[in-house]
Design a protein around this motif. Structure first.
Motif, PDB file in Angstrom:
ATOM      1  N   ASN A  43     -19.613  49.874   0.730  1.00 12.61           N
ATOM      2  CA  ASN A  43     -19.968  51.149   1.276  1.00 12.61           C
ATOM      3  C   ASN A  43     -18.736  51.704   2.050  1.00 12.61           C
ATOM      4  OD1 ASN A  43     -21.087  53.063   3.450  1.00 12.61           O
ATOM      5  ND2 ASN A  43     -23.053  52.305   2.546  1.00 12.61           N
TER       6      ASN A  43
ATOM      7  N   PHE B  21     -17.141  43.613 -10.441  1.00 13.00           N
ATOM      8  CA  PHE B  21     -17.114  44.924  -9.422  1.00 13.00           C
ATOM      9  C   PHE B  21     -15.499  45.355  -9.320  1.00 13.00           C
ATOM     10  CE2 PHE B  21     -16.965  41.556  -6.239  1.00 13.00           C
ATOM     11  CZ  PHE B  21     -16.241  42.009  -5.409  1.00 13.00           C
TER      12      PHE B  21
ATOM     13  N   TYR C 264     -27.318  49.599  -5.368  1.00  8.18           N
ATOM     14  CA  TYR C 264     -26.485  50.861  -5.782  1.00  8.18           C
ATOM     15  C   TYR C 264     -26.255  51.709  -4.795  1.00  8.18           C
ATOM     16  CZ  TYR C 264     -25.954  55.146  -8.585  1.00  8.18           C
ATOM     17  OH  TYR C 264     -25.391  56.220  -9.020  1.00  8.18           O
ATOM     18  N   TYR C 265     -24.899  52.153  -4.689  1.00 10.83           N
ATOM     19  CA  TYR C 265     -24.795  53.295  -3.861  1.00 10.83           C
ATOM     20  C   TYR C 265     -24.540  54.404  -4.635  1.00 10.83           C
ATOM     21  CZ  TYR C 265     -21.852  55.867  -0.418  1.00 10.83           C
ATOM     22  OH  TYR C 265     -21.521  56.651   0.529  1.00 10.83           O
ATOM     23  N   ASP C 266     -24.946  55.801  -4.314  1.00 14.42           N
ATOM     24  CA  ASP C 266     -24.810  57.073  -5.251  1.00 14.42           C
ATOM     25  C   ASP C 266     -23.712  57.723  -4.053  1.00 14.42           C
ATOM     26  OD1 ASP C 266     -24.957  59.637  -5.883  1.00 14.42           O
ATOM     27  OD2 ASP C 266     -26.847  59.343  -6.683  1.00 14.42           O
TER      28      ASP C 266
ATOM     29  N   SER D  18     -29.826  43.334  -7.130  1.00 13.29           N
ATOM     30  CA  SER D  18     -28.721  44.293  -7.241  1.00 13.29           C
ATOM     31  C   SER D  18     -28.772  45.241  -6.401  1.00 13.29           C
ATOM     32  CB  SER D  18     -28.193  44.441  -8.748  1.00 13.29           C
ATOM     33  OG  SER D  18     -29.365  45.518  -9.119  1.00 13.29           O
TER      34      SER D  18
ATOM     35  N   TYR E 145     -24.544  39.655  -5.180  1.00 18.73           N
ATOM     36  CA  TYR E 145     -24.184  40.889  -5.598  1.00 18.73           C
ATOM     37  C   TYR E 145     -23.297  41.593  -4.669  1.00 18.73           C
ATOM     38  CZ  TYR E 145     -24.547  45.199  -8.054  1.00 18.73           C
ATOM     39  OH  TYR E 145     -24.311  46.239  -8.903  1.00 18.73           O
TER      40      TYR E 145
ATOM     41  N   ASP F 133     -21.639  38.926 -10.691  1.00 13.81           N
ATOM     42  CA  ASP F 133     -21.697  40.370 -10.501  1.00 13.81           C
ATOM     43  C   ASP F 133     -20.134  40.542 -10.782  1.00 13.81           C
ATOM     44  OD1 ASP F 133     -21.843  43.373  -9.872  1.00 13.81           O
ATOM     45  OD2 ASP F 133     -21.502  42.595  -7.610  1.00 13.81           O
TER      46      ASP F 133
ATOM     47  N   GLN G 242     -28.414  54.707  -0.763  1.00 14.22           N
ATOM     48  CA  GLN G 242     -28.076  53.090  -1.254  1.00 14.22           C
ATOM     49  C   GLN G 242     -29.696  52.783  -1.609  1.00 14.22           C
ATOM     50  OE1 GLN G 242     -25.563  50.579   1.173  1.00 14.22           O
ATOM     51  NE2 GLN G 242     -26.787  51.660   2.536  1.00 14.22           N
TER      52      GLN G 242
ATOM     53  N   LEU H 172     -21.359  44.906  -3.005  1.00 12.70           N
ATOM     54  CA  LEU H 172     -21.661  46.410  -2.964  1.00 12.70           C
ATOM     55  C   LEU H 172     -20.623  46.951  -1.637  1.00 12.70           C
ATOM     56  CD1 LEU H 172     -22.798  48.956  -4.188  1.00 12.70           C
ATOM     57  CD2 LEU H 172     -24.451  48.948  -2.392  1.00 12.70           C
TER      58      LEU H 172
END
Length: 199
Positions: free
Chosen positions: A60, A4, A157-159, A155, A56, A2, A165, A58
């Motif tokens: 926040n 990022f 995802y944060y919008d 995986s 993965y 991943d 999430q 992410l």
């Protein structure tokens, strides 16, 4: 692997498998290649053929944590694949679980047979594993109920617009053998700032 960007715009790649562990490398934003003189990168967790793979990362912005999502176990219908998470204030760790265990210390017992899942089982926050909501008499539908078998390789995802999430992963299903499908579930943060997966 991943790839990022961290909150400061630095590019990273987290990668690895149950052979040697999970590592992170700092990347060159222009070439897309690892910066020189890092070797395999910084080790975050795993080793001794512990079945920890598919990392993965992410970030926040609401909690200011980097969440490292991992898959434990074997991915087959009999393997007990499950999704775990640990967190850190920096992208290269140290990553801790909810009990305060430093994930760098998590690896299989070298004196046991390969793929000794019991030695790594107590570490990382388990988000999703095998389950079955059994169908009761009078419930709609057919079959034994709704559930997952060996969910993992996720995986996330944060919008940024909505603050929502999501966890994206593949799963097998009770009574369906090795057949698998992709699923998406919303996640919510609990009061301790750990993600919880909506069933």
């Amino acid at each position: 692997p991943d790839v990022f960007f961290d909150k400061n715009g630095k590019l990273w790649m987290v990668y690895g498998s149950y052979s040697g562990g999970i590592f992170i490398l700092e990347m060159d934003k222009t070439s897309g290649k690892p910066l020189p003189n890092q070797g395999y990168g910084k080790k975050l967790t795993g080793g001794n053929h512990s079945r920890i793979e598919a990392p993965y990362m992410l970030y926040n912005p609401e909690t200011d944590y980097y969440y490292l999502y991992l898959s434990y176990g074997g991915l087959g219908a009999d393997g007990g694949y499950n999704i775990r998470v640990a967190r850190s204030k920096t992208p290269d760790g140290p990553f801790l679980d909810a009990e305060g265990n430093d994930m760098i210390n998590v690896k299989a017992d070298k004196d046991k047979p390969l793929f000794d899942d019991r030695s790594i089982e107590p570490f990382g926050v388990k988000l999703l594993g095998n389950f079955l909501f059994q169908r009761q008499i009078g419930d709609p539908g057919t079959g034994q109920g709704i559930g997952y078998v060996s969910p993992g390789h996720n995986s996330a995802y944060y919008d940024a617009e909505t603050g929502k999430q999501f966890l994206i992963f593949h799963s097998r299903f009770p009574g369906r053998g090795e057949e698998h499908e992709v699923r998406v579930h919303e996640m919510h943060m609990n009061s301790e700032e750990w993600p919880v997966v909506s069933p």
